[in-house]
Design a protein around this motif. Structure first.
Motif, PDB file in Angstrom:
ATOM      1  N   LEU A 114       0.696  -1.512   0.059  1.00 52.00           N
ATOM      2  CA  LEU A 114       0.437   0.124   0.288  1.00 52.00           C
ATOM      3  C   LEU A 114       0.433   1.159   0.281  1.00 52.00           C
ATOM      4  O   LEU A 114       1.628   1.128   0.607  1.00 52.00           O
ATOM      5  N   THR A 115       0.068   2.503  -1.086  1.00 54.15           N
ATOM      6  CA  THR A 115       0.612   3.614  -0.216  1.00 54.15           C
ATOM      7  C   THR A 115       0.492   4.685   0.827  1.00 54.15           C
ATOM      8  O   THR A 115      -0.240   3.437   0.863  1.00 54.15           O
ATOM      9  N   TYR A 116       1.543   5.341   0.711  1.00 52.32           N
ATOM     10  CA  TYR A 116       1.802   6.143   2.181  1.00 52.32           C
ATOM     11  C   TYR A 116      -0.264   6.897   2.269  1.00 52.32           C
ATOM     12  O   TYR A 116      -0.886   7.190   2.966  1.00 52.32           O
ATOM     13  N   ALA A 117       0.011   7.462   1.062  1.00 56.37           N
ATOM     14  CA  ALA A 117      -2.020   7.620   1.169  1.00 56.37           C
ATOM     15  C   ALA A 117      -2.596   6.856   1.793  1.00 56.37           C
ATOM     16  O   ALA A 117      -3.698   7.391   2.026  1.00 56.37           O
ATOM     17  N   ALA A 118      -2.763   5.653   0.918  1.00 52.34           N
ATOM     18  CA  ALA A 118      -3.768   4.486   1.507  1.00 52.34           C
ATOM     19  C   ALA A 118      -3.736   4.471   1.904  1.00 52.34           C
ATOM     20  O   ALA A 118      -4.647   4.038   3.149  1.00 52.34           O
ATOM     21  N   ILE A 119      -2.904   4.490   3.454  1.00 54.43           N
ATOM     22  CA  ILE A 119      -2.320   3.907   4.421  1.00 54.43           C
ATOM     23  C   ILE A 119      -2.813   4.834   5.300  1.00 54.43           C
ATOM     24  O   ILE A 119      -3.714   4.469   6.671  1.00 54.43           O
ATOM     25  N   ALA A 120      -2.517   5.799   5.161  1.00 53.90           N
ATOM     26  CA  ALA A 120      -3.060   7.044   6.110  1.00 53.90           C
ATOM     27  C   ALA A 120      -4.507   7.216   5.962  1.00 53.90           C
ATOM     28  O   ALA A 120      -5.395   6.808   7.044  1.00 53.90           O
ATOM     29  N   GLU A 121      -5.395   6.572   5.090  1.00 55.60           N
ATOM     30  CA  GLU A 121      -6.365   6.684   4.644  1.00 55.60           C
ATOM     31  C   GLU A 121      -7.079   5.786   5.308  1.00 55.60           C
ATOM     32  O   GLU A 121      -8.371   5.748   6.250  1.00 55.60           O
ATOM     33  N   ARG A 122      -6.213   4.355   5.503  1.00 56.19           N
ATOM     34  CA  ARG A 122      -7.086   3.014   6.473  1.00 56.19           C
ATOM     35  C   ARG A 122      -6.911   3.697   8.189  1.00 56.19           C
ATOM     36  O   ARG A 122      -7.615   2.928   8.506  1.00 56.19           O
ATOM     37  N   LEU A 123      -5.906   4.426   7.925  1.00 58.42           N
ATOM     38  CA  LEU A 123      -5.480   4.795   9.085  1.00 58.42           C
ATOM     39  C   LEU A 123      -6.691   5.339  10.280  1.00 58.42           C
ATOM     40  O   LEU A 123      -7.814   5.483  11.276  1.00 58.42           O
ATOM     41  N   ASN A 124      -7.104   6.481   9.557  1.00 59.37           N
ATOM     42  CA  ASN A 124      -7.679   7.111  10.161  1.00 59.37           C
ATOM     43  C   ASN A 124      -9.569   6.421  10.184  1.00 59.37           C
ATOM     44  O   ASN A 124     -10.509   6.786  10.561  1.00 59.37           O
ATOM     45  N   THR A 125      -9.537   5.651   8.519  1.00 63.35           N
ATOM     46  CA  THR A 125     -10.864   4.998   8.865  1.00 63.35           C
ATOM     47  C   THR A 125     -11.110   4.524  10.290  1.00 63.35           C
ATOM     48  O   THR A 125     -12.216   3.776  10.949  1.00 63.35           O
ATOM     49  N   LEU A 126      -9.549   3.422  10.508  1.00 63.70           N
ATOM     50  CA  LEU A 126     -10.074   2.577  11.600  1.00 63.70           C
ATOM     51  C   LEU A 126      -9.696   3.340  12.979  1.00 63.70           C
ATOM     52  O   LEU A 126      -9.755   2.816  14.086  1.00 63.70           O
ATOM     53  N   GLY A 127     -10.045   4.981  13.085  1.00 62.06           N
ATOM     54  CA  GLY A 127      -9.802   5.996  13.830  1.00 62.06           C
ATOM     55  C   GLY A 127      -8.919   6.156  15.011  1.00 62.06           C
ATOM     56  O   GLY A 127      -9.013   6.922  15.942  1.00 62.06           O
ATOM     57  N   TYR A 128      -7.716   6.084  13.867  1.00 62.73           N
ATOM     58  CA  TYR A 128      -6.227   6.183  14.777  1.00 62.73           C
ATOM     59  C   TYR A 128      -5.965   8.048  14.331  1.00 62.73           C
ATOM     60  O   TYR A 128      -6.555   7.937  13.092  1.00 62.73           O
ATOM     61  N   ARG A 129      -5.480   8.241  15.541  1.00 62.91           N
ATOM     62  CA  ARG A 129      -5.464   9.714  14.753  1.00 62.91           C
ATOM     63  C   ARG A 129      -3.685   9.724  15.226  1.00 62.91           C
ATOM     64  O   ARG A 129      -3.432   8.685  16.714  1.00 62.91           O
ATOM     65  N   THR A 130      -2.977  10.996  15.405  1.00 56.83           N
ATOM     66  CA  THR A 130      -1.596  11.309  15.641  1.00 56.83           C
ATOM     67  C   THR A 130      -0.983  11.267  17.070  1.00 56.83           C
ATOM     68  O   THR A 130      -2.289  11.098  18.186  1.00 56.83           O
ATOM     69  N   ARG A 131      -0.345  11.492  17.676  1.00 61.21           N
ATOM     70  CA  ARG A 131       0.118  11.723  19.088  1.00 61.21           C
ATOM     71  C   ARG A 131      -0.654  12.860  20.048  1.00 61.21           C
ATOM     72  O   ARG A 131      -1.105  13.283  20.168  1.00 61.21           O
ATOM     73  N   ARG A 132      -0.720  13.743  18.751  1.00 58.97           N
ATOM     74  CA  ARG A 132      -1.286  14.898  19.063  1.00 58.97           C
ATOM     75  C   ARG A 132      -2.620  15.262  18.539  1.00 58.97           C
ATOM     76  O   ARG A 132      -3.432  15.852  18.613  1.00 58.97           O
ATOM     77  N   GLY A 133      -3.357  14.347  18.444  1.00 65.59           N
ATOM     78  CA  GLY A 133      -4.892  13.939  17.515  1.00 65.59           C
ATOM     79  C   GLY A 133      -5.571  14.327  16.730  1.00 65.59           C
ATOM     80  O   GLY A 133      -6.839  14.455  16.188  1.00 65.59           O
ATOM     81  N   LYS A 134      -5.012  14.241  15.515  1.00 64.76           N
ATOM     82  CA  LYS A 134      -4.350  14.800  14.510  1.00 64.76           C
ATOM     83  C   LYS A 134      -5.164  13.515  13.424  1.00 64.76           C
ATOM     84  O   LYS A 134      -4.599  12.385  14.015  1.00 64.76           O
ATOM     85  N   ARG A 135      -5.471  13.661  12.501  1.00 68.94           N
ATOM     86  CA  ARG A 135      -5.442  13.215  11.456  1.00 68.94           C
ATOM     87  C   ARG A 135      -4.359  12.488  10.629  1.00 68.94           C
ATOM     88  O   ARG A 135      -3.380  13.759  11.021  1.00 68.94           O
ATOM     89  N   PHE A 136      -4.176  11.534  10.023  1.00 69.55           N
ATOM     90  CA  PHE A 136      -2.867  11.318   8.994  1.00 69.55           C
ATOM     91  C   PHE A 136      -3.260  11.407   7.581  1.00 69.55           C
ATOM     92  O   PHE A 136      -4.096  11.391   6.971  1.00 69.55           O
ATOM     93  N   PHE A 137      -1.496  11.645   7.885  1.00 63.34           N
ATOM     94  CA  PHE A 137      -1.970  11.898   5.646  1.00 63.34           C
ATOM     95  C   PHE A 137      -0.632  11.410   5.745  1.00 63.34           C
ATOM     96  O   PHE A 137      -0.011  10.376   6.000  1.00 63.34           O
ATOM     97  N   ALA A 138      -0.663  11.162   4.292  1.00 58.60           N
ATOM     98  CA  ALA A 138       0.716  10.648   3.492  1.00 58.60           C
ATOM     99  C   ALA A 138       1.957  10.618   4.116  1.00 58.60           C
ATOM    100  O   ALA A 138       3.109   9.863   4.984  1.00 58.60           O
ATOM    101  N   MET A 139       2.715  11.775   4.514  1.00 59.32           N
ATOM    102  CA  MET A 139       3.551  12.339   5.005  1.00 59.32           C
ATOM    103  C   MET A 139       3.435  11.466   6.238  1.00 59.32           C
ATOM    104  O   MET A 139       4.909  11.047   6.588  1.00 59.32           O
ATOM    105  N   SER A 140       2.168  12.249   7.181  1.00 59.01           N
ATOM    106  CA  SER A 140       2.666  11.913   8.548  1.00 59.01           C
ATOM    107  C   SER A 140       2.612  10.177   9.146  1.00 59.01           C
ATOM    108  O   SER A 140       3.046   9.400   9.775  1.00 59.01           O
TER     109      SER A 140
END
Length: 221
Positions: free
Chosen positions: A182-208
């Motif tokens: 999977l690409t990082y963009a696709a992974i970020a989308e899956r992480l957001n769909t699963l309810g995961y957030r960054t350490r600061r509570g933000k949505r994931f993007f390809a770079m993060s």
């Protein structure tokens, strides 16, 4: 029949369940019959002594909402996990385990009682061992706080900040998904769909998501 698959892995290569994500998916696929359909999957990345199961709760809620059955690849490897068993027993959702298809609410209820009993026995043995040590004259409790110990404490705190659960769990999923191509963009989308957030509570993007890839950088956002 519609199923909602729930998988559990750890940060170890094979996972505490003894099976990696791909192996669990393969077990689920072999279990399905003609006409069966898999809905959204939920992946629990467990690390250390983590007791809460947010993805299990999300999977249960999703299964209830869609009138589906919760599908678990390997129930026997989870049978000593008290929080998992109690969550499953009290969920009031229909479930099936690929390795123990006849398991039911009564079955997991018995597992929960046995697992809790085992925990109590371990705690009791620990108390007895400490009492025996104290009777033999060993000093128990915290040592005197020296500058070296204070420094070590600060280092541990810094390490814990760098390995925050939000980053550790998401990083393991990044590693697993990258192995699947999977690409990082696709992974970020899956992480957001699963309810995961960054350490600061933000949505994931390809770079993060890329920053969390263990193969590319440290687990710091």
């Amino acid at each position: 029949m519609n199923y909602v698959p729930y998988y559990r892995v750890s940060t170890a290569s094979q996972g505490k369940s003894g099976l990696g994500l791909s192996a669990q998916r393969e077990i689920v696929q072999r279990f399905l019959k003609n006409g069966d359909q898999l809905l959204a999957e939920f992946i629990e990345v467990e690390s250390g002594k983590k007791a809460n199961r947010p993805q299990l709760q999300a999977a249960i809620a999703f299964a209830k909402q869609h009138g589906a059955r919760l599908l678990i690849a390997k129930l026997d490897r989870l049978s000593r996990n008290v929080s998992f068993i109690f969550s499953l027993r009290n969920s009031e959702v229909d479930f099936v385990a690929c390795d123990i298809p006849d398991a039911n609410t009564l079955t997991v209820g018995i597992m929960a009682v046995l697992a809790q009993h085992e925990r109590e026995l371990i705690a009791d043995r620990t108390r007895q061992a400490l009492a025996a040590k104290k009777a033999q004259g060993h000093q128990l409790g915290m040592p005197n706080m020296t500058p070296a110990i204070n420094l070590l404490g600060r280092q541990v705190q810094q390490h814990n900040a760098r390995t925050h659960p939000s980053n550790v769990q998401a990083a393991e999923l990044v590693r697993l998904y990258r192995k699947e191509g999977l690409t990082y963009a696709a992974i970020a989308e899956r992480l957001n769909t699963l309810g995961y957030r960054t350490r600061r509570g933000k949505r994931f993007f390809a770079m993060s998501a890329q920053r969390l890839d263990p193969a590319r950088s440290a687990l710091i956002q």
